[in-house]
Design a protein around this motif. Structure first.
Motif, PDB file in Angstrom:
ATOM      1  N   ALA A 180       0.851  -1.242   0.119  1.00 36.45           N
ATOM      2  CA  ALA A 180       0.061  -0.002  -0.026  1.00 36.45           C
ATOM      3  C   ALA A 180       0.933   1.234  -0.070  1.00 36.45           C
ATOM      4  N   ALA A 181       1.860   1.227   0.853  1.00 34.06           N
ATOM      5  CA  ALA A 181       2.888   2.356   0.952  1.00 34.06           C
ATOM      6  C   ALA A 181       3.452   2.730  -0.317  1.00 34.06           C
ATOM      7  N   GLY A 182       3.809   1.409  -1.106  1.00 33.55           N
ATOM      8  CA  GLY A 182       4.560   1.518  -2.475  1.00 33.55           C
ATOM      9  C   GLY A 182       3.665   2.333  -3.383  1.00 33.55           C
ATOM     10  N   LEU A 183       2.487   1.736  -3.453  1.00 31.10           N
ATOM     11  CA  LEU A 183       1.466   2.464  -4.281  1.00 31.10           C
ATOM     12  C   LEU A 183       1.167   3.757  -4.180  1.00 31.10           C
ATOM     13  N   LEU A 184       0.746   4.307  -2.929  1.00 31.61           N
ATOM     14  CA  LEU A 184       0.605   5.496  -2.438  1.00 31.61           C
ATOM     15  C   LEU A 184       1.524   6.448  -3.055  1.00 31.61           C
ATOM     16  N   THR A 207       3.732   5.627  -5.753  1.00 29.10           N
ATOM     17  CA  THR A 207       4.069   5.558  -7.287  1.00 29.10           C
ATOM     18  C   THR A 207       2.836   5.951  -8.018  1.00 29.10           C
ATOM     19  N   ASN A 208       1.867   5.513  -7.447  1.00 26.19           N
ATOM     20  CA  ASN A 208       0.439   5.855  -8.082  1.00 26.19           C
ATOM     21  C   ASN A 208      -0.395   6.097  -7.273  1.00 26.19           C
ATOM     22  N   PRO A 209      -0.548   7.476  -6.748  1.00 24.82           N
ATOM     23  CA  PRO A 209      -1.596   7.643  -5.761  1.00 24.82           C
ATOM     24  C   PRO A 209      -3.067   7.696  -6.115  1.00 24.82           C
ATOM     25  N   ILE A 210      -3.383   8.022  -7.540  1.00 26.17           N
ATOM     26  CA  ILE A 210      -4.588   7.738  -8.215  1.00 26.17           C
ATOM     27  C   ILE A 210      -5.299   6.352  -7.739  1.00 26.17           C
TER      28      ILE A 210
END
Length: 127
Positions: free
Chosen positions: A20-24, A26-29
């Motif tokens: 989740a942190a990585g996605l936040l 790299t791709n917040p949308i």
């Protein structure tokens, strides 16, 4: 030796948190879209049996036993990027094609967008 139950839970939680942190970052949308899906599916109920719901003036039969994704369609959160694109590009009176129509959800959305003077041709190549 088998891992204690709580150790396994902790490892799974930490892996999920890391993802989740990585996605936040790299791709917040996409991160917030997933949060929206989780919240809507957790707090909004869907009927327990098949039901008909109107989408943009067109009645659509939601058969919940076909696929878990049907619930997302019912809640209006299935493929949000595609739906935004369709809403921007498709205008009343247009003739559009839906290749890979599957159960017809996207064709239904398109039908509502083109209106009575437009046309939607939907094809599903696999029986």
């Amino acid at each position: 030796m088998a891992k204690p139950f709580l150790t396994g839970v902790k490892e799974k939680f930490m892996g999920t948190l890391s993802t989740a942190a990585g996605l936040l970052f790299t791709n917040p949308i996409e991160f917030f879209r997933r949060i929206q899906v989780r919240l809507k599916t957790a707090f909004y109920s869907t009927p327990s049996k098949n039901t008909i719901k109107e989408i943009r003036g067109i009645k659509f039969n939601f058969e919940f036993d076909l696929d878990p994704e049907i619930r997302l369609m019912y809640l209006g959160i299935y493929e949000p990027d595609l739906l935004r694109l369709l809403k921007r590009r498709i205008k009343p009176g247009m003739c559009v094609i839906d290749v890979g129509g599957n159960i017809g959800y996207t064709a239904c959305i398109m039908g509502g967008l083109v209106g009575e003077n437009g046309a939607v041709h939907s094809f599903e190549p696999t029986p």
